[in-house]
Design an enzyme around this catalytic site. Sequence first.
Site, mmCIF file in Angstrom:
data_model
loop_
_atom_site.group_PDB
_atom_site.id
_atom_site.type_symbol
_atom_site.label_atom_id
_atom_site.label_comp_id
_atom_site.label_asym_id
_atom_site.label_seq_id
_atom_site.Cartn_x
_atom_site.Cartn_y
_atom_site.Cartn_z
ATOM 1 N N TYR A 1 6.680 4.713 10.753
ATOM 2 C CA TYR A 1 7.104 3.312 10.777
ATOM 3 C C TYR A 1 7.686 2.809 9.455
ATOM 4 C CZ TYR A 1 2.318 2.795 8.919
ATOM 5 O OH TYR A 1 1.157 2.917 8.193
ATOM 6 N N ARG B 1 0.850 -1.190 0.000
ATOM 7 C CA ARG B 1 0.000 0.000 0.000
ATOM 8 C C ARG B 1 0.886 1.241 0.000
ATOM 9 N NH1 ARG B 1 0.023 2.086 5.184
ATOM 10 N NH2 ARG B 1 0.006 0.580 6.903
ATOM 11 N N HIS C 1 -2.268 3.740 6.141
ATOM 12 C CA HIS C 1 -3.232 2.697 6.490
ATOM 13 C C HIS C 1 -4.658 3.237 6.360
ATOM 14 C CE1 HIS C 1 -5.114 -0.660 8.552
ATOM 15 N NE2 HIS C 1 -5.674 0.182 9.393
#
Length: 360
Positions: free
Chosen positions: A259, A246, A250
């Site tokens: 992250y 992706r 998110h």
Amino acid sequence: MPPRYQIVDEDGNYDPEQVPDISEEKLIDLFRWMILQQIVDVRMVKLQRRGEMGTYASGRGQEASIVGCAYALEEKDWLFPYGREATAMLIQGMPLRDLLLYWRGVEDANMQKENRTFPPAIAIGTHIPISVGYAWGLRLSGEDAIATVYHGDGHPSTGEYQAGINFASVVDAPVLFYCQNNGYSISASFEQQTGAKTIAQKGVAWGLDGIRVDGNDVLAIYDAVTSAREHVKEGNPTIVESVTYRLDAHTTNDDPTLYRDDEEVAWWEQREPLSRYREFLKGEGIWDAIDEEAIRDEMNEKFDEAKAAADAYDPGGVEEIFRHLYDEMPPELKRQQERFEAFLDERPDAYNYIEERPKR
């Protein structure tokens, strides 16, 4: 590490003998659906940033993974989405207007029974036992259909997944577990939330077959799911692991810079599925018949129309808390509705304390 099934590589190279037997019209149709997925994701994120949409989960970068699976299903099959697969629901027949309404929190958008689509399951794992149970019901009733449950790589780490997939194996439920392994379960990398090398291999413990496929190769996805569907239909639940990435956060509430680094995203951006598929279409001599700009204009117009319809959607009245509980409203519920409406006629000031469903 099991190999990933692949037909078209990252540079667009392929063996013509491996290409599925699919018409030129359908090959172009796959491209159109991937374009629509991309446009929906970009525009939904923009609407969210302007305060016209709720939290949204983009599937940008996963266009091939989302479209390839849904396109391989048959009209009689049932879909259990988890939120990121906009075009999978649209391929099933869900109106684009309803997709916008869903992400605005309008409950009516969940009523997709006629399109064989269950409501998206935002909470991780909750739709796994439900999809297995429904698939078992299809088998018991003798229907020649399967249930396909979209999920992420974090789902197999939940208790719901363990219980659901084990039960599917025991009762031979015709269910396809379609895992979009995009590298992250929210902010936890794949390696942080499981010791297994793949999702597909987990099927061995439950007595299921598993297929690991290049999720950025729409033809490989289509071919793998087409084959898996026949296997599943015979009462052999199967895992298809689509390895993809992706490119967006998110959800629109997430900050992925916390992250993962920009270099990683850039590496995957160069391998995004639409560029690869364009090279395939050129190799097949089909690209000259495609006007991508015209397709994008058409899809943007469809989105404009859907947004206008969503903006005009009637927020409904108090009768909606009674209307959809049963196929036929029982006498007691009808009595309660009549009493409540009579109360509102007597006390119109009570409307000041009723919060209507937000439209945006």
